[in-house]
Structures are given as C-alpha cells and as structure tokens.
Design a protein around this motif. Structure first.
Motif, mmCIF file in Angstrom:
data_model
loop_
_atom_site.group_PDB
_atom_site.id
_atom_site.type_symbol
_atom_site.label_atom_id
_atom_site.label_comp_id
_atom_site.label_asym_id
_atom_site.label_seq_id
_atom_site.Cartn_x
_atom_site.Cartn_y
_atom_site.Cartn_z
ATOM 1 N N GLU A 201 0.816 -1.215 0.000
ATOM 2 C CA GLU A 201 0.000 0.000 0.000
ATOM 3 C C GLU A 201 0.851 1.267 0.000
ATOM 4 N N TRP A 238 2.276 4.196 -7.324
ATOM 5 C CA TRP A 238 1.693 3.197 -6.444
ATOM 6 C C TRP A 238 1.726 1.841 -7.137
ATOM 7 N N GLU A 240 -0.119 -1.647 -8.355
ATOM 8 C CA GLU A 240 -1.426 -2.177 -8.756
ATOM 9 C C GLU A 240 -1.206 -3.446 -9.571
ATOM 10 N N ASP A 241 -1.679 -4.585 -9.046
ATOM 11 C CA ASP A 241 -1.513 -5.880 -9.726
ATOM 12 C C ASP A 241 -0.048 -6.147 -10.069
#
Length: 250
Positions: A201, A238, A240-241
């Motif tokens: 995160e 960030w 993501e997947d």
C-alpha cells in the motif's frame, strides 16, 4: 565454611535487526541473471556495500546449484550474507549461513550458569524479601522520519519503521528506503524505494520526477521504464496488480 565468590560479569549478546536487500531468483536462472545485469548496468553501485540475502524458497536447488549461483553473484560483486529457504542439506561449509524470518530481535543477556555462593545468612535474608515487580520498558514507536535538507549524492536514508519525508531534493546517486511511503518535496533524481518490508500500500510522491529507480514492495522500474510525459512533473506512484503505476499530481 561458606566460600564467597566474586560475581562474574554477565555476557551480553545483542539481538539486532538490519535492513537487507533480498534477491529472489526465478527460473531459468540464466535469464534472471541477465535481468540482474540489466539492473546493475542501469543503476551503478546498487549492490555496492549493501547486505544481500538470497531467497531460494521458491526454487528446488541442490547444494551444487546454489554454489554455482553464489559464484555467479560473486562475479557481479553481489555479496550474499545469508541464504533463506534452502534445505539444510543444501547449505555446506564455506557457504553463507541459513537465515529465517527477518523479524525484529530484542537484546538479551546470558548470565553465568553457576550462581555465586553467598553466606547462608544473606541467602535467608534474600529469600524473605518479596520478588521485585518487573515493569517492561515501553519505547516509543516511530512511524515517520522527516529530513529537513536535501539528500546529496552518495547518501542513503533507511527507515524501515514507516514513512520518510524529505523537504528538499534527492540527488542522483542518493537513495531513500522506507518501510512506508516516500514523500519528496523537491526533485527525485536518485533511487526511492517504498514498502521495503512488504507494504504493497506504500506510495512514492515527488514534486519533480527524474528518478534513476523507483520501487514499491520489491517491484521496481528504471528511469527509462517510466512514462516520458511524466518526466519533470509532480508525480505519485503506487502498486497495482504487481505493476508500478504513475500519475501526475494535479
């Protein structure tokens, strides 16, 4: 006659955790080594004087294969301090030790196994005293680190406990490694690694993106892998997947 012995000083052995880079090879090893060479070529000095752990838990390697892999890494000046996930039979003499976990460790002391003899009167007096109540020491847990000046080339900021905020720029050749997110109120020209202890995160924020390398939770991108349209722009990154995403901050 009771003999009084001088108390021997206890031996203190400190438990201490260190932040290390973990390499997790995948098959085929030749292709993985090529990708490692590519990373080293595009980010000179990345492994220089840095503790590295070799994680082979996802591979079924025997002792000979691990030795060959260690030799390949040594030719690339990658010094392995320990091996994680290998079978005990695959670790032999002259190889780095087997490691497990990477959890924080606290200090402890080993006291002499034989207590010193005391006069009987003193022992009886001590026995009559109630045992003292032990109050555990409570240490404040830091969750963020603020650097109030630019980070110059060759400097490293390592803070696995949480976020790192730099009020200034991160120069080319400098690096910041955070367990949480990285906030740079200036130009990001060096290497920024967020979520270093497994925090998917975590994010990276900067006023001006000119990074040599960015990484989140072990997934990295080099400068040429980042969108050209975002160079020199205020950006957030960030995960993501299992891919690093980037967008301009408006």
């Amino acid at each position: 006659m009771t003999k009084v012995l001088t108390d021997a000083r206890s031996i203190r052995i400190k438990g201490r955790s260190f932040l290390a880079v973990v390499l997790s090879p995948d098959l085929p090893l030749d292709e993985w080594l090529e990708r490692l060479d590519d990373l080293a070529a595009r980010s000179a000095g990345f492994f220089l004087s840095r503790p590295v752990v070799l994680d082979v838990s996802e591979l079924a390697l025997d002792k000979a294969q691990i030795k060959d892999l260690l030799a390949e890494l040594a030719t690339r000046n990658v010094s392995i301090m320990g091996i994680e996930g290998a079978r005990p039979s695959a670790i032999g003499p002259g190889m780095p030790p087997a490691l497990k976990g990477g959890r924080p460790a606290s200090d402890f002391e080993i006291t002499p196994s034989e207590p010193s003899a005391e006069p009987e009167e003193k022992q009886e007096a001590n026995a009559s005293k109630p045992a003292p109540t032990l109050v555990p020491e409570v240490r404040p847990v830091l969750q963020s680190l603020v650097i109030r000046e630019p980070v110059r080339s060759g400097q490293s900021v390592i803070f696995p406990e949480g976020d790192v905020t730099i009020i200034g720029s991160l120069a080319s050749g400098a690096e910041v490694i955070a367990g949480g997110s990285v906030h740079i109120y200036g130009a990001l020209r060096g290497r920024a690694m967020a979520g270093s202890l497994g925090n998917a995160e975590a994010r990276i924020f900067c006023r001006k993106l000119e990074a040599e390398l960015v990484a989140i939770d072990g997934i990295y991108k080099m400068a040429e892998d980042l969108p050209a349209a975002l160079r020199g722009q205020p950006v957030q990154l960030w995960l993501e997947d299992d891919s690093i995403m980037a967008a301009k901050i408006i």
